[in-house]
Design an enzyme around this catalytic site. Structure first.
Site, mmCIF file in Angstrom:
data_model
loop_
_atom_site.group_PDB
_atom_site.id
_atom_site.type_symbol
_atom_site.label_atom_id
_atom_site.label_comp_id
_atom_site.label_asym_id
_atom_site.label_seq_id
_atom_site.Cartn_x
_atom_site.Cartn_y
_atom_site.Cartn_z
ATOM 1 N N ASP A 1 9.517 -12.072 -4.177
ATOM 2 C CA ASP A 1 9.460 -12.947 -2.850
ATOM 3 C C ASP A 1 10.322 -12.262 -1.699
ATOM 4 O OD1 ASP A 1 10.326 -15.063 -0.928
ATOM 5 O OD2 ASP A 1 8.611 -16.058 -1.860
ATOM 6 N N ASP B 1 0.874 -1.073 -0.181
ATOM 7 C CA ASP B 1 0.111 0.079 0.146
ATOM 8 C C ASP B 1 0.957 1.396 -0.215
ATOM 9 O OD1 ASP B 1 0.503 0.639 2.892
ATOM 10 O OD2 ASP B 1 -0.682 -1.119 3.213
ATOM 11 N N ASP C 1 6.468 -5.607 6.859
ATOM 12 C CA ASP C 1 5.042 -4.938 6.838
ATOM 13 C C ASP C 1 4.325 -6.062 6.268
ATOM 14 O OD1 ASP C 1 2.824 -3.475 6.650
ATOM 15 O OD2 ASP C 1 3.739 -2.158 5.327
ATOM 16 N N SER C 2 3.840 -7.211 6.544
ATOM 17 C CA SER C 2 3.405 -8.348 6.090
ATOM 18 C C SER C 2 1.783 -8.375 6.587
ATOM 19 C CB SER C 2 4.081 -9.607 6.600
ATOM 20 O OG SER C 2 3.786 -9.891 8.083
#
Length: 281
Positions: free
Chosen positions: A138, A86, A156-157
């Protein structure tokens, strides 16, 4: 007929939001992606049925996961964000004048694309900044391939299921340590101690096994289950509770303050019991 979003991340509890409009809904290579406009919290990013962020309170998460580690490090020049498509974390990172490069490593390109289109105020054009590099791929592989390179790594998963599950493993934190410089710092969002205490405890212990200084800090985030969220910070040298945060910040924030930096490490008794002892029923 009213349309409601029902989020069932917690098996025995749900949160519901009245939907004004569905802006996008699609199946990507990695997950179900939706962006909806709600009456209570504005537009939301929803991945695999779980709310990731909302326009109304996104600043809490993004400010806390960023400014705590960046003020703990004495001179953060290069920062890696794993996840965070985001763009909100990159937005906050680039407020720090010492930062020369911020790399966003996001596995799902559709998240970046749709958030730019439907949630532009979250990134606020930060991904177009000359200091930002966006890498689609990845995160685990990226970390494995970069050694002694970053001053700060921010995980930030999404929650520890599906594509993000490997980001919560103890072996991954060892790889993060290798990716960091000699006085590097890492931070990750680590769920709520109310509903997922076993995850909070496991991540804390896994970090402590790798990083000499490991601390837990908390923030109030209405969008997330329980509204009370944890972050784990691991540092090779610097203590985040002793960070030299300036009395007056050189940029605007909505949640983070110098006093809150220290206060966020003051834990309620049940959280202390959780991380410093065995989980009790």
């Amino acid at each position: 007929m009213d349309l409601w979003l029902k989020e069932g991340q917690i098996s025995d509890a749900v949160m519901t939001y009245k939907i004004k409009e569905t802006l996008v809904r699609k199946k990507t290579e990695y997950q179900d992606l939706a962006i909806v406009d709600t009456y209570a919290l504005g537009r939301m990013l929803v991945l695999d049925g779980i709310v990731q962020t909302s326009i109304k309170d996104e600043y809490v998460y993004h400010e806390m996961i960023t400014h705590i580690p960046l003020y703990t490090h004495p001179n953060p020049k290069k920062v890696l964000v794993v996840g965070g498509g985001d763009g909100g974390t990159i937005r906050e990172i680039l407020k720090h004048p010492s930062v020369e490069k911020a790399v966003l490593c996001e596995i799902d390109e559709e998240v970046v694309k749709e958030c730019k289109k439907h949630l532009p105020e979250i990134s606020n054009n930060a991904l177009e900044d000359s200091r930002c590099e966006v890498f689609i791929g990845d995160g685990i592989k990226y970390v494995n391939e970069h050694k002694n390179e970053f001053d700060v790594v921010i995980i930030d998963s999404t929650d520890p299921f599906g594509a993000a599950e490997g980001l919560f493993g103890g072996s991954f934190y060892g790889k993060i340590s290798e990716c960091l410089t000699e006085d590097g710092i890492f931070v990750a969002q680590t769920e709520t101690p109310f509903y997922l205490p076993e995850i909070v405890k496991r991540v804390y212990d896994d970090s402590k096994a790798v990083f000499p200084v490991t601390k837990l800090f908390m923030a109030a985030i209405p969008t997330y289950p329980s509204g009370y969220w944890s972050f784990t910070i691991g540092s090779k040298k610097h203590d985040p509770e002793k960070a030299p945060v300036p009395e007056v910040l050189p940029f605007e924030t909505k949640y983070y303050t110098p006093r809150l930096h220290s206060a966020s490490f003051v834990l309620p008794k049940f959280v202390e019991n959780l991380i410093f002892a065995n989980i009790s029923e």
